[in-house]
Design a protein around this motif. Structure first.
Motif, mmCIF file in Angstrom:
data_model
loop_
_atom_site.group_PDB
_atom_site.id
_atom_site.type_symbol
_atom_site.label_atom_id
_atom_site.label_comp_id
_atom_site.label_asym_id
_atom_site.label_seq_id
_atom_site.Cartn_x
_atom_site.Cartn_y
_atom_site.Cartn_z
ATOM 1 N N SER A 63 0.661 -1.273 0.086
ATOM 2 C CA SER A 63 -0.044 -0.124 -0.015
ATOM 3 C C SER A 63 0.879 1.053 0.118
ATOM 4 O O SER A 63 0.614 2.311 -0.731
ATOM 5 C CB SER A 63 -0.947 -0.014 1.263
ATOM 6 N N TRP A 102 0.929 3.994 -2.952
ATOM 7 C CA TRP A 102 0.719 5.512 -2.650
ATOM 8 C C TRP A 102 1.555 6.596 -3.016
ATOM 9 O O TRP A 102 1.434 7.239 -3.597
ATOM 10 C CB TRP A 102 0.544 5.594 -1.138
ATOM 11 N N ARG A 137 1.202 7.386 -6.503
ATOM 12 C CA ARG A 137 0.004 7.893 -6.767
ATOM 13 C C ARG A 137 -1.039 7.261 -7.233
ATOM 14 O O ARG A 137 -1.982 7.410 -8.049
ATOM 15 C CB ARG A 137 0.101 9.418 -7.578
ATOM 16 N N ASN A 164 -4.367 4.660 -6.382
ATOM 17 C CA ASN A 164 -5.236 4.696 -5.113
ATOM 18 C C ASN A 164 -5.914 3.322 -5.488
ATOM 19 O O ASN A 164 -6.040 2.524 -6.538
ATOM 20 C CB ASN A 164 -6.292 5.598 -5.379
ATOM 21 N N ALA A 209 -8.275 1.945 -8.166
ATOM 22 C CA ALA A 209 -9.389 2.973 -8.157
ATOM 23 C C ALA A 209 -9.346 3.492 -9.433
ATOM 24 O O ALA A 209 -8.133 3.900 -10.096
ATOM 25 C CB ALA A 209 -9.188 3.875 -6.979
ATOM 26 N N SER A 252 -6.413 6.422 -11.423
ATOM 27 C CA SER A 252 -5.143 6.385 -10.844
ATOM 28 C C SER A 252 -4.184 6.792 -11.817
ATOM 29 O O SER A 252 -4.218 6.637 -13.236
ATOM 30 C CB SER A 252 -5.059 5.010 -10.121
ATOM 31 N N ASP A 312 -11.497 12.829 0.120
ATOM 32 C CA ASP A 312 -11.254 11.344 -0.554
ATOM 33 C C ASP A 312 -10.131 10.832 0.226
ATOM 34 O O ASP A 312 -9.681 11.255 1.133
ATOM 35 C CB ASP A 312 -10.534 11.672 -1.920
ATOM 36 N N THR A 313 -10.101 9.529 -0.133
ATOM 37 C CA THR A 313 -9.243 8.512 0.788
ATOM 38 C C THR A 313 -7.746 8.412 0.538
ATOM 39 O O THR A 313 -7.112 7.455 0.628
ATOM 40 C CB THR A 313 -9.811 7.220 0.753
ATOM 41 N N GLY A 314 -7.111 9.303 -0.535
ATOM 42 C CA GLY A 314 -5.773 9.299 -1.110
ATOM 43 C C GLY A 314 -4.887 9.171 0.132
ATOM 44 O O GLY A 314 -4.861 10.081 0.862
ATOM 45 N N TYR A 352 -2.815 3.489 3.095
ATOM 46 C CA TYR A 352 -1.662 3.204 3.454
ATOM 47 C C TYR A 352 -1.381 3.380 4.883
ATOM 48 O O TYR A 352 -0.652 2.802 5.728
ATOM 49 C CB TYR A 352 -0.490 3.906 2.794
#
Length: 873
Positions: free
Chosen positions: A727, A731, A734, A736, A758, A761, A816-818, A822
């Motif tokens: 993860s 990340w 970049r 997701n 996602a 990405s 957002d969950t960016g 991780y």
């Protein structure tokens, strides 16, 4: 004439035997074809047809005599062979008829061994004959091209009169109107265009653009009472159209001999030998022989071209007049039907006599059903006749059920027609008028169409599924009767496997999904945090679900099972999405979903309904990870209803080595019952190397495509923190994540993990794959020092029990969950000592949601886990 020809052929057979007699007689026919006489087209094709038929009859007579087969049997000629119009390169259309089962029929097998599976018939008789077998039960199922060929059925060898019984059976069961439409459709799609190109010299397909243009008119007349074409020939009031056709036959014979025979048809059944080019149009002088001078040949060429042009124009004129005359008079849909198909389309001849709403409704929906079944337009005059002010009187009648159960045509198109009449659909589906003009989240976002058009589009998509799925099943050589157990779950195949009642329920549910009022709808209305268009976008009829559909069983000819299934689909329309929300499909969830559905049929219907309902909104393109989970839930649940399938044993026949099999089996039931098992072959050999040579073998990372989504597959030696390591690497690139699932072969110390990327990405390339492999090998991103670089967890964290011995950490944030996946996997690894086996991340209504599923250390209680999260995060 034919009786005399038959006698001559029999005499030749008796004198020379089958093969030599055939060759001598055909050679004589060829000599006549090469002569300049052009008025003998009918005589030449008749003689050639009789030669073939009599030789085939003599051969099959002997086969029947020596076989001892004592049940009714016949050899018959069909199509052009039945009309006695055989030319040198034309197909020979024969059929074997039985009043007996043709499966494992020893006499049929004996015949086919010589006709199809060897050259024995060819060697004995001098030509190839490949007849198809039929029994009396097949007669009722003949349609389109096959039915058309049986119009000209003629007995060749028929000691018991079986051919007559076949014709009677067909005449009693075929649909004359459907046959008329089949012929007219070909006329409109091809032959009418060909008829307008009679002056072309670069290309003229004499069969399709000449002979069949005339035959379309003959078939139109013959199809009324299923009479042979040769009988129709004798009834024509102007013989010149038939003479033009016979002239085309005469030219075809010459062209065929000029090409050289025998010839094989193209894959579509057409013969290249039938296509005349410019050279052929200047070759007719060859018929005069070498002794004719150039001027004579020139004049002869001109004369033949002139007659050929006249013939092409006349046959086109003949058929156009025949078809238009039929439409002008009106073609009845059935012998006693009030429906008539005319120049303007389909109309109801007796609807003006209807007085009550029920009578009017039955007439209107019968007309709509016929238009749907036969794929023909309704006469625009009916807008102010049969359908006049339909919104004032339309009511539930049995014909509405017929519309939903009809397998031909498009129900969506039928409702598009009905939507022209204000209030009409509301009469049939209470609440529809409010629904079709209302707003919901999709309308507000797309800003393109009202909900009525969207609803009809969903039914159209379902109809496409059924058509495509039926074609896929027909093409499959290994269809086992269950799309759910096939290598890949396809909505198209599952839709094609629904029976008529279940398919009707799915259609009805799509049509009325937002009309009944459900308990869930009441909760949405009470949610003051939602916008008004969402709170009041459903339950439009204000009638409770358990009452809404009762009239459809009583008055519209839907059976009770269909109604119960429709209610189930409406009540559980969000079930797949809700059960797939956590993205973990374990045994308990599968068992729960199986209890909800209760049967394989309900499960399949709910899956097909969900796919059609969400085909273009919140669909696989928008969220491929969720749809991956939905398909996995469907597939695993289907196996609950079919417990005899052992997929771990199935891999034993997939070519894996014993070492690979041992490792793959160690990944457990969850791996093999789900969709991921299909990727075992990408990692099997590498996993063996990882186990046998761990020091010399690194991890393997592969980018996999599943439907609209991308998955990163990882095979590695297992270690705690692997999920966080991957993860973190993703990340940093970049990338997701939407969800991930981790499988462990505990006895071998190996991991096989799948990370769903996602949408939106960064691109996945070789650099990423190499960096991931290095990150795993070096166990990056999970050291204590890495915590300082984590994204801030400025959200709400909750730890809850999930399954016995397993927890789920829920995290919510107003963005957002960016980067947070991780961070969470790192902290679960570092702070809680958890062994992560799945995660999911998604967004909705401006919120980000992440769920991480993990097995805690034995000493970590739920209260302690919550304390750590509360104080240290």
């Amino acid at each position: 004439m034919i009786a005399e020809l038959e006698a001559q052929v029999r005499q030749a057979i008796a004198k020379h035997g089958l093969r030599e007699a055939f060759q001598r007689l055909i050679a004589g026919n060829d000599r006549l074809i090469r002569q300049p006489e052009l008025e003998n087209g009918r005589a030449l094709v008749t003689a050639r047809s009789v030669i073939h038929r009599e030789v085939a009859a003599a051969w099959v007579t002997e086969q029947h005599r020596t076989s001892g087969y004592d049940k009714p049997f016949a050899l018959v000629a069909l199509g052009g062979t039945g009309r006695a119009e055989v030319t040198p390169c034309s197909d020979l259309d024969f059929a074997l008829l039985f009043d007996d089962d043709i499966e494992e029929n020893p006499f049929l097998a004996q015949l086919q061994a010589q006709l199809l599976h060897s050259d024995r018939f060819l060697e004995a008789c001098g030509f190839k004959c490949e007849p198809l077998p039929f029994n009396l039960d097949d007669a009722a199922g003949l349609t389109d091209k096959q039915l058309n060929s049986f119009v000209d059925l003629q007995p060749v060898y028929d000691p018991t009169g079986l051919a007559r019984r076949f014709r009677e059976r067909i005449r009693g069961t075929y649909d004359p109107f459907q046959h008329f439409l089949y012929v007219r459709r070909f006329w409109k799609d091809h032959w009418e265009k060909a008829a307008g190109e009679s002056e072309r010299l670069d290309r003229f397909d004499i069969k399709n653009d000449g002979l069949r243009v005339f035959l379309a008119g003959i078939w139109t007349l013959a199809g009324k009472q299923f009479r042979p074409g040769v009988e129709i020939y004798r009834t024509l009031d102007d013989p010149r159209a038939l003479q033009a056709y016979e002239f085309l036959l005469r030219i075809r014979m010459f062209i065929h001999l000029r090409r050289g025979c025998p010839c094989r048809p193209a894959p579509d059944g057409n013969h290249p030998e039938d296509v005349l080019t410019f050279e052929d149009f200047t070759s007719f002088g060859e018929l005069l022989g070498p002794e004719a001078d150039e001027r004579t040949r020139f004049e002869f060429d001109n004369d033949v071209r002139s007659r050929l042009l006249d013939a092409r124009r006349r046959v086109a004129r003949f058929t156009r007049a025949v078809i238009q005359q039929e439409l002008k008079q009106g073609r009845q849909v059935g012998p006693d039907s009030p429906l008539v198909y005319g120049v303007g389309g389909l109309y109801h001849a007796t609807s003006p006599k209807c007085r009550t709403p029920r009578e009017k409704s039955r007439a209107a929906l019968l007309l709509l059903w016929a238009a749907q079944r036969y794929g023909v337009p309704i006469d625009p005059c009916e807008l102010q006749a049969t359908f006049r002010n339909a919104g004032d009187w339309l009511t539930l009648v049995p014909e509405l059920g017929s519309l939903f159960h009809e397998t031909e045509g498009s129900l969506a198109d039928s409702f598009t027609f009905l939507s022209q009449f204000d209030g009409a659909e509301d009469c049939l589906f209470p609440g529809y008028r409010r629904f079709e003009s209302s707003l919901d989240g999709r309308v507000m976002e797309e800003k393109q169409r009202l909900r009525g058009a969207i609803e009809r589009r969903k039914i159209q998509i379902l109809e496409g599924y059924v058509r495509e799925g039926a074609a896929m099943l027909a093409r499959s050589t290994s269809a086992s009767g269950s799309g759910a157990l096939a290598e890949e779950v396809r909505a198209e195949v599952e839709a094609a496997l629904l029976d008529l009642d279940h398919l009707a329920a799915v259609k009805l549910a799509l049509k009325t999904k937002r009309l009944p009022l459900t308990p869930a709808d009441r909760k949405v209305r009470e949610d003051a945090t939602r916008p008004l268009y969402e709170r009041f976008s459903t339950g439009m009829s204000e009638v409770d679900l358990d009452s809404y559909y009762a009239p459809y069983a009583e008055e519209a000819d839907f059976n009770p099972e269909t109604i119960r299934l429709t209610e189930f689909l409406i009540a559980n329309r969000r079930a797949f999405r809700e059960h797939a929300r956590e993205r973990v499909v374990d045994k308990q969830r599968v068992e729960d979903f199986a209890r909800l559905c209760g049967s394989e049929d309900r499960l399949r219907s709910l899956f097909v309904f969900t796919c059609a309902d969400r085909a273009e909104w919140e669909c696989e393109t928008d969220d491929p990870a969720r749809w991956f989970t939905i398909r996995e839930l469907y597939e695993k649940t289907m196996r609950e209803f079919r417990p005899g399938v052992d997929l771990r044993r199935a891999i034993e026949t997939a070519g894996y080595s014993p070492e690979q099999l041992a490792i793959l089996r160690d990944f457990g039931e969850d791996f093999f019952a789900g969709v991921y098992r299909r990727y075992a072959n990408r990692f099997g050999a590498h996993l063996v190397r990882l186990y046998e040579q761990p020091q010399d073998t690194g991890p393997k990372v592969s980018v996999l495509r599943h439907g609209k989504g991308l998955i990163i597959g990882v095979a590695a030696s297992d270690f705690r923190g692997l999920a966080a390591s991957v993860s973190g690497a993703l990340w940093h690139h970049r990338v997701n994540l939407a969800q991930a699932h981790f499988f462990s072969a505990m006895n071998h110390g190996l991991a096989l993990d799948f990370f769903h990327v996602a949408p939106g990405s960064s691109p996945l390339g070789m650099e990423l794959q190499k960096d991931l492999e290095n990150a795993i090998r070096e166990r990056r991103h999970i050291a204590e020092a890495d915590e300082a670089n984590l994204s801030e967890l400025a959200g709400r964290s909750t730890v809850r029990p999930w399954r016995p011995g397993q927890y789920c950490l829920n995290f919510e944030i107003d963005r957002d969950t960016g980067g947070l996946v991780y961070a969470l996997t790192y902290k679960i690894f570092r702070h809680l000592g958890g062994n992560i086996f799945a995660l999911s991340a998604h967004a909705g209504r401006g919120q980000g949601y992440i769920d991480v599923f993990f097995a805690p250390p034995a000493e970590l209680s739920l209260e302690e886990a919550r304390r750590i999260v509360r104080e240290r995060w």
